[in-house]
Design an enzyme around this catalytic site. Sequence first.
Site, short mmCIF file in Angstrom:
data_model
loop_
_atom_site.label_atom_id
_atom_site.label_comp_id
_atom_site.label_asym_id
_atom_site.label_seq_id
_atom_site.Cartn_x
_atom_site.Cartn_y
_atom_site.Cartn_z
CG ASP A 29 48.22 30.01 -12.44
OD1 ASP A 29 47.43 29.55 -11.60
OD2 ASP A 29 48.50 29.42 -13.52
CB ILE A 30 52.81 27.97 -14.62
CG1 ILE A 30 54.05 27.82 -15.49
CG2 ILE A 30 51.79 26.89 -14.91
CD1 ILE A 30 54.88 26.60 -15.16
CG ASN A 85 38.81 26.19 -8.04
OD1 ASN A 85 37.81 26.88 -7.90
ND2 ASN A 85 39.66 26.33 -9.04
CG HIS A 91 36.25 23.80 -12.26
ND1 HIS A 91 36.36 23.38 -13.56
CD2 HIS A 91 34.94 24.06 -12.07
CE1 HIS A 91 35.18 23.41 -14.13
NE2 HIS A 91 34.29 23.82 -13.24
CD GLN A 92 41.81 21.12 -4.64
OE1 GLN A 92 40.81 20.58 -4.17
NE2 GLN A 92 42.86 21.44 -3.91
CG HIS A 98 45.68 26.51 -5.22
ND1 HIS A 98 45.56 25.16 -5.10
CD2 HIS A 98 45.02 26.84 -6.36
CE1 HIS A 98 44.87 24.67 -6.11
NE2 HIS A 98 44.51 25.68 -6.89
CG PHE A 99 43.08 31.68 -1.16
CD1 PHE A 99 43.64 30.87 -0.19
CD2 PHE A 99 41.78 32.14 -0.97
CE1 PHE A 99 42.92 30.51 0.94
CE2 PHE A 99 41.06 31.79 0.16
CZ PHE A 99 41.63 30.97 1.12
CG HIS A 100 43.23 30.54 -8.55
ND1 HIS A 100 43.96 30.18 -9.65
CD2 HIS A 100 42.74 29.38 -8.04
CE1 HIS A 100 43.92 28.86 -9.80
NE2 HIS A 100 43.18 28.35 -8.84
P1 AMP Z 1 43.19 24.72 -9.53
O1 AMP Z 1 42.38 24.34 -10.74
O2 AMP Z 1 42.45 25.67 -8.63
O3 AMP Z 1 43.72 23.50 -8.79
O4 AMP Z 1 44.42 25.56 -10.10
C1 AMP Z 1 45.73 25.10 -10.16
C2 AMP Z 1 46.56 26.21 -10.75
O5 AMP Z 1 47.92 25.89 -10.58
C3 AMP Z 1 46.33 26.43 -12.25
O6 AMP Z 1 45.91 27.77 -12.46
C4 AMP Z 1 47.71 26.16 -12.86
O7 AMP Z 1 48.00 26.98 -13.95
C5 AMP Z 1 48.62 26.41 -11.70
N1 AMP Z 1 49.91 25.73 -11.75
C6 AMP Z 1 50.14 24.42 -11.96
N2 AMP Z 1 51.47 24.15 -11.92
C7 AMP Z 1 52.08 25.33 -11.65
C8 AMP Z 1 53.44 25.72 -11.47
N3 AMP Z 1 54.45 24.84 -11.57
N4 AMP Z 1 53.70 27.02 -11.20
C9 AMP Z 1 52.71 27.92 -11.11
N5 AMP Z 1 51.40 27.61 -11.26
C10 AMP Z 1 51.09 26.34 -11.54
#
Ligand code: AMP
Length: 135
Positions: A29-30, A85, A91-92, A98-100
Amino acid sequence: MATIFDKILDGALPCHRVYEDEHVLAFLDIAPLAPGHTLVIPKERRAHLHELSDEAGAALGRVLPRITRAVLAATGAQHYNLLQNNGAPAHQAVFHVHFHIIPRMHNKGLGIEWRTSELEDPEGLLSKMHAELAP
Ligand code: AMP
């Protein structure tokens, strides 16, 4: 609607790749909530988990424990959350499934508040769920 993860899948945007196979990509994650915070995404392009094919769901399920083990080995974390999410109110922010995988370190990072209620009408819920799940 294309998302930033489409650009990563297409190779138009770089990522710190953790794992890749025919159906799944995982990358750091960035903006991590903790060191090692990793995102695991299907290559199938769907916004929400319930829209995924069984094949894409199975491919994710097959590798999530293995990728999690790698996150734990790399960070030394013993505890972690898996977060997935769906929808802006949930909170998406990126509308590609995607899975965190979020290591739990030093009580920092992800905050969770559980606002529980009483279980109401389980039989009514079950009859609708079973109808939906019937083959
Ligand atoms: P969500 O709130 O579950 O949709 O989380 C989206 C996630 O994507 C967040 O934790 C961001 O930090 C992550 N994210 C967004 N852009 C990038 C990227 N280019 N590379 C890696 N992670 C990213």
